[in-house]
Structures are given as structure tokens and as C-alpha cells.
Design a protein around this motif. Structure first.
Motif, PDB file in Angstrom:
ATOM      1  N   MET A   1     -10.865  -6.852  11.727  1.00 37.22           N
ATOM      2  CA  MET A   1     -12.210  -6.914  11.155  1.00 37.22           C
ATOM      3  C   MET A   1     -12.549  -8.361  10.836  1.00 37.22           C
ATOM      4  SD  MET A   1     -14.977  -5.476  10.328  1.00 37.22           S
ATOM      5  CE  MET A   1     -14.468  -3.782  10.629  1.00 37.22           C
ATOM      6  N   ASP A   2     -13.739  -8.807  11.263  1.00 38.06           N
ATOM      7  CA  ASP A   2     -14.178 -10.179  11.009  1.00 38.06           C
ATOM      8  C   ASP A   2     -14.468 -10.390   9.527  1.00 38.06           C
ATOM      9  OD1 ASP A   2     -13.958 -10.873  13.638  1.00 38.06           O
ATOM     10  OD2 ASP A   2     -16.080 -10.594  14.110  1.00 38.06           O
ATOM     11  N   ALA A   3     -14.067 -11.551   9.028  1.00 38.00           N
ATOM     12  CA  ALA A   3     -14.374 -11.955   7.657  1.00 38.00           C
ATOM     13  C   ALA A   3     -15.476 -13.007   7.721  1.00 38.00           C
ATOM     14  CB  ALA A   3     -13.118 -12.512   6.977  1.00 38.00           C
ATOM     15  N   VAL A   4     -16.659 -12.636   7.250  1.00 35.81           N
ATOM     16  CA  VAL A   4     -17.843 -13.486   7.373  1.00 35.81           C
ATOM     17  C   VAL A   4     -18.295 -13.907   5.983  1.00 35.81           C
ATOM     18  CG1 VAL A   4     -20.192 -13.643   8.285  1.00 35.81           C
ATOM     19  CG2 VAL A   4     -18.505 -12.185   9.432  1.00 35.81           C
ATOM     20  N   PRO A   5     -18.503 -15.203   5.741  1.00 34.97           N
ATOM     21  CA  PRO A   5     -18.991 -15.636   4.418  1.00 34.97           C
ATOM     22  C   PRO A   5     -20.334 -14.999   4.078  1.00 34.97           C
ATOM     23  CG  PRO A   5     -18.221 -17.509   5.714  1.00 34.97           C
ATOM     24  CD  PRO A   5     -18.234 -16.341   6.643  1.00 34.97           C
ATOM     25  N   GLY A   6     -20.440 -14.476   2.866  1.00 33.21           N
ATOM     26  CA  GLY A   6     -21.684 -13.853   2.423  1.00 33.21           C
ATOM     27  C   GLY A   6     -21.890 -12.441   2.909  1.00 33.21           C
TER      28      GLY A   6
ATOM     29  N   ILE B   1       0.843  -1.194   0.000  1.00 34.48           N
ATOM     30  CA  ILE B   1       0.000   0.000   0.000  1.00 34.48           C
ATOM     31  C   ILE B   1       0.878   1.243   0.000  1.00 34.48           C
ATOM     32  CG2 ILE B   1      -1.942  -1.110   1.192  1.00 34.48           C
ATOM     33  CD1 ILE B   1      -0.926   0.204   3.776  1.00 34.48           C
ATOM     34  N   PRO B   2       0.360   2.364  -0.493  1.00 36.74           N
ATOM     35  CA  PRO B   2       1.117   3.622  -0.403  1.00 36.74           C
ATOM     36  C   PRO B   2       1.047   4.212   1.002  1.00 36.74           C
ATOM     37  CG  PRO B   2      -0.968   3.978  -1.532  1.00 36.74           C
ATOM     38  CD  PRO B   2      -0.874   2.511  -1.288  1.00 36.74           C
ATOM     39  N   VAL B   3       2.163   4.755   1.477  1.00 38.06           N
ATOM     40  CA  VAL B   3       2.230   5.300   2.819  1.00 38.06           C
ATOM     41  C   VAL B   3       1.495   6.638   2.884  1.00 38.06           C
ATOM     42  CG1 VAL B   3       4.386   6.576   2.497  1.00 38.06           C
ATOM     43  CG2 VAL B   3       3.816   5.659   4.764  1.00 38.06           C
ATOM     44  N   GLU B   4       0.956   6.958   4.044  1.00 35.77           N
ATOM     45  CA  GLU B   4       0.254   8.213   4.316  1.00 35.77           C
ATOM     46  C   GLU B   4      -0.929   8.442   3.368  1.00 35.77           C
ATOM     47  OE1 GLU B   4       3.233  11.244   4.253  1.00 35.77           O
ATOM     48  OE2 GLU B   4       3.892  10.834   6.305  1.00 35.77           O
ATOM     49  N   SER B   5      -1.599   7.368   2.990  1.00 32.22           N
ATOM     50  CA  SER B   5      -2.789   7.458   2.145  1.00 32.22           C
ATOM     51  C   SER B   5      -3.932   6.698   2.815  1.00 32.22           C
ATOM     52  CB  SER B   5      -2.524   6.862   0.761  1.00 32.22           C
ATOM     53  OG  SER B   5      -1.537   7.592   0.077  1.00 32.22           O
ATOM     54  N   PRO B   6      -5.140   7.246   2.805  1.00 35.22           N
ATOM     55  CA  PRO B   6      -6.276   6.520   3.388  1.00 35.22           C
ATOM     56  C   PRO B   6      -6.566   5.251   2.583  1.00 35.22           C
ATOM     57  CG  PRO B   6      -6.799   8.848   3.057  1.00 35.22           C
ATOM     58  CD  PRO B   6      -5.526   8.589   2.322  1.00 35.22           C
ATOM     59  N   ILE B   7      -6.559   4.114   3.259  1.00 31.49           N
ATOM     60  CA  ILE B   7      -6.786   2.828   2.610  1.00 31.49           C
ATOM     61  C   ILE B   7      -8.059   2.212   3.181  1.00 31.49           C
ATOM     62  CG2 ILE B   7      -5.823   0.551   2.086  1.00 31.49           C
ATOM     63  CD1 ILE B   7      -4.139   2.879   1.015  1.00 31.49           C
ATOM     64  N   ARG B   8      -8.953   1.772   2.295  1.00 35.90           N
ATOM     65  CA  ARG B   8     -10.156   1.045   2.722  1.00 35.90           C
ATOM     66  C   ARG B   8      -9.970  -0.429   2.390  1.00 35.90           C
ATOM     67  NH1 ARG B   8     -15.899   2.473   0.131  1.00 35.90           N
ATOM     68  NH2 ARG B   8     -14.677   2.045  -1.746  1.00 35.90           N
ATOM     69  N   VAL B   9     -10.251  -1.287   3.358  1.00 34.13           N
ATOM     70  CA  VAL B   9     -10.146  -2.733   3.152  1.00 34.13           C
ATOM     71  C   VAL B   9     -11.537  -3.350   3.306  1.00 34.13           C
ATOM     72  CG1 VAL B   9      -9.024  -4.870   3.851  1.00 34.13           C
ATOM     73  CG2 VAL B   9      -7.793  -2.709   4.060  1.00 34.13           C
ATOM     74  N   LEU B  10     -12.009  -3.993   2.252  1.00 33.69           N
ATOM     75  CA  LEU B  10     -13.259  -4.740   2.296  1.00 33.69           C
ATOM     76  C   LEU B  10     -12.924  -6.179   2.661  1.00 33.69           C
ATOM     77  CD1 LEU B  10     -14.848  -3.370  -1.006  1.00 33.69           C
ATOM     78  CD2 LEU B  10     -15.149  -2.496   1.307  1.00 33.69           C
ATOM     79  N   VAL B  11     -13.525  -6.681   3.722  1.00 34.26           N
ATOM     80  CA  VAL B  11     -13.143  -7.983   4.269  1.00 34.26           C
ATOM     81  C   VAL B  11     -14.319  -8.954   4.161  1.00 34.26           C
ATOM     82  CG1 VAL B  11     -12.217  -9.186   6.278  1.00 34.26           C
ATOM     83  CG2 VAL B  11     -11.605  -6.792   5.875  1.00 34.26           C
ATOM     84  N   SER B  12     -14.034 -10.129   3.613  1.00 33.12           N
ATOM     85  CA  SER B  12     -15.044 -11.173   3.519  1.00 33.12           C
ATOM     86  C   SER B  12     -14.346 -12.528   3.598  1.00 33.12           C
ATOM     87  CB  SER B  12     -15.844 -11.048   2.213  1.00 33.12           C
ATOM     88  OG  SER B  12     -16.922 -11.972   2.208  1.00 33.12           O
ATOM     89  N   ALA B  13     -15.136 -13.598   3.534  1.00 34.58           N
ATOM     90  CA  ALA B  13     -14.585 -14.956   3.592  1.00 34.58           C
ATOM     91  C   ALA B  13     -15.330 -15.825   2.597  1.00 34.58           C
ATOM     92  CB  ALA B  13     -14.692 -15.534   4.997  1.00 34.58           C
ATOM     93  N   GLU B  14     -14.664 -16.898   2.190  1.00 36.04           N
ATOM     94  CA  GLU B  14     -15.264 -17.793   1.209  1.00 36.04           C
ATOM     95  C   GLU B  14     -15.845 -19.050   1.839  1.00 36.04           C
ATOM     96  OE1 GLU B  14     -12.865 -20.120  -1.652  1.00 36.04           O
ATOM     97  OE2 GLU B  14     -13.796 -18.864  -3.184  1.00 36.04           O
ATOM     98  N   ASP B  15     -15.333 -19.439   3.017  1.00 32.78           N
ATOM     99  CA  ASP B  15     -15.738 -20.725   3.577  1.00 32.78           C
ATOM    100  C   ASP B  15     -16.230 -20.624   5.020  1.00 32.78           C
ATOM    101  OD1 ASP B  15     -13.096 -20.250   4.620  1.00 32.78           O
ATOM    102  OD2 ASP B  15     -12.289 -21.305   2.873  1.00 32.78           O
ATOM    103  N   VAL B  16     -15.326 -20.270   5.957  1.00 33.71           N
ATOM    104  CA  VAL B  16     -15.689 -20.172   7.367  1.00 33.71           C
ATOM    105  C   VAL B  16     -15.311 -18.784   7.876  1.00 33.71           C
ATOM    106  CG1 VAL B  16     -15.387 -22.647   7.747  1.00 33.71           C
ATOM    107  CG2 VAL B  16     -13.466 -21.101   8.135  1.00 33.71           C
ATOM    108  N   LEU B  17     -15.582 -18.538   9.165  1.00 30.69           N
ATOM    109  CA  LEU B  17     -15.231 -17.254   9.758  1.00 30.69           C
ATOM    110  C   LEU B  17     -13.720 -17.080   9.841  1.00 30.69           C
ATOM    111  CD1 LEU B  17     -17.762 -17.038  12.732  1.00 30.69           C
ATOM    112  CD2 LEU B  17     -17.850 -15.754  10.600  1.00 30.69           C
ATOM    113  N   HIS B  18     -13.228 -15.925   9.441  1.00 30.64           N
ATOM    114  CA  HIS B  18     -11.841 -15.532   9.625  1.00 30.64           C
ATOM    115  C   HIS B  18     -11.842 -14.129  10.240  1.00 30.64           C
ATOM    116  CE1 HIS B  18     -10.323 -18.874   7.163  1.00 30.64           C
ATOM    117  NE2 HIS B  18     -11.340 -18.637   6.362  1.00 30.64           N
ATOM    118  N   SER B  19     -10.651 -13.594  10.491  1.00 30.22           N
ATOM    119  CA  SER B  19     -10.551 -12.229  11.009  1.00 30.22           C
ATOM    120  C   SER B  19      -9.241 -11.621  10.525  1.00 30.22           C
ATOM    121  CB  SER B  19     -10.613 -12.215  12.540  1.00 30.22           C
ATOM    122  OG  SER B  19     -10.599 -10.882  13.021  1.00 30.22           O
TER     123      SER B  19
END
Length: 230
Positions: free
Chosen positions: A172-177, A144-162
Motif C-alpha cells: 500500500m502506498d504511503a502518501v503525505p496528507g 500482531i495476533p495470529v489469525e485475526s483481521p488486522i487493518r493497517v492505515l498507511v500514510s507518510a510524513e515527508d515523501v512517497l513511501h510504500s
């Protein structure tokens, strides 16, 4: 990066993490003062044989031990709510990245580019080079570039991750669907390590997160090379 026998948090690499460290110190000082007062009262009660009859039934002391805890709770709650809203704020991100959890690796999609997507697997212990960290290195880093606002969209394909990176103050929790989002700004260049923080199966301990913050020019060079390889 954490080190052996460390007692405190990792060094902050984002403004939100700096705020969290300040709030931790603030709350810890309040807890320390309360513990000292309680310990003094216990020692005084155990060691003295004198009794003050006005303490046994006193309207004033009941007011004090009702109002004082309420004031202390307010002193803790107000900074906590402020940081809670700061962590939930997403202001005009310069870059959006989608992180998808799998059993047991992460995949990243740079949604501002058409074909920039890759999987990130842990490097096995036998393949590590000198200076790399066991169970924390990944074959592809999230750059990622430094000193820049970064948005991360988090999801999962199978089970719960974080998706969690302690030095950035991000978890941030990664939840399927479901698509969750978080945002951060790195205040300095560097490599920041994290791990999946939700028990997700047999190899839960083997899906690290590696975020590398670099100057904008280096990020553009990296993205060009990745697009050419794709």
C-alpha cells in the motif's frame, strides 16, 4: 522469507497471498499453452513447403482466432477481478495499526491503545546478532495476533513511501496528507519481512518492515510491556 536463487514467490502467510499464488499458476499455465501453440505454428510454417489454399481465405478460422482470445481473456479477467475485490475488503478488523513512513524509518501507532506508539529503525550491519538478516531487521517489530483481521492505515510524513510485505500479499502506498488502508489475516505464527517499495531518497533501501505474528496471549503480554515502557 526469500532465499538465494529463488525463482518463485515467497511462501504464503495469508489467505489473500494464497489466492494470488493460485492465480499466478493459473495465468502462467494459459501463457504456457499459448506459447506452445504459437511455437508449433511457427515451426510448422518454416519447415513445410505445402500450402493449404483454404487457410488463405477462411471465414471459419477468422471466427476461431477472434472468439478464442476473447474466451482466454475472460478466463484470466474473472479470477483477477475476484482477487482484486478480496484485497480491497476490510471486514470488522480486530486491531487497527497506523503505519507512517518517514525518511528513512517507519513509525507505528496502535490506535486501539492510548500510548502504544514507537519508531522502527533498521538495525545497522555492525549491530546484527547471529541469525539476523542484513538490511531486513528492525529494532522494533510490528507485532500482531495470529489469525485475526488486522487493518493497517498507511500514510507518510515527508515523501512517497510504500508499505509492502510480500508473504502477506500486502502493498500500500504511503502518501503525505492521505490515509490509505489495507487489511490482512496471518494464517500462521512467524516473522515476515518487507521493505519500502517506493523510491523515497538516498536511504530508500534502509527502511525495512518486520511483522511478527504471535498467539493472542503473547500479543497481550507484549502490548502490556510496551505500555509500561512508554
Amino acid at each position: 522469507m526469500a532465499y538465494p536463487s529463488q525463482l518463485g514467490f515467497q511462501d504464503a502467510a495469508s489467505p489473500v497471498m494464497e489466492e494470488l499464488l493460485h492465480f499466478h499458476d493459473h495465468a502462467l499455465m494459459i501463457v504456457f499453452l499459448i506459447s506452445t501453440l504459437v511455437l508449433y505454428i511457427i515451426v510448422a510454417m518454416v519447415t513445410t513447403k505445402l500450402t493449404n489454399k483454404f487457410l488463405l481465405d477462411s471465414q471459419e478460422i477468422e471466427i476461431i482466432w477472434t472468439v478464442l482470445p476473447a474466451i482466454i481473456l475472460i478466463l484470466i479477467a474473472l479470477p483477477s477481478l475476484r482477487i482484486l475485490y478480496l484485497m480491497d475488503e476490510v471486514n470488522d478488523p480486530h486491531l487497527t495499526i497506523k503505519a507512517v513512513g518517514h525518511q528513512w524509518y517507519w513509525s507505528y501507532e496502535y490506535t486501539d491503545y492510548e500510548d502504544l506508539a514507537f519508531d522502527s529503525y533498521m538495525i545497522p550491519t555492525q549491530d546484527l546478532t547471529p541469525g539476523q538478516f542484513r538490511l531486513l531487521e528492525a529494532d522494533h517489530r510490528m507485532v500482531i495476533p495470529v489469525e485475526s483481521p488486522i487493518r493497517v492505515l498507511v500514510s507518510a510524513e515527508d515523501v512517497l513511501h510504500s508499505w509492502a510485505v510480500p508473504s502477506l500479499g500486502v502493498k500500500m502506498d504511503a502518501v503525505p496528507g492521505r490515509l490509505n488502508q489495507t487489511a490482512f489475516i496471518t494464517s500462521r505464527p512467524g516473522v515476515f519481512y518487507g521493505q519500502c517499495s517506493e523510491i523515497c531518497g538516498a536511504n530508500h533501501s534502509f527502511m525495512p518492515i518486520v511483522v511478527e505474528a504471535v498467539p493472542l496471549q503473547q500479543f497481550e503480554n507484549w502490548s502490556s510491556l510496551m505500555l509500561e515502557d512508554a
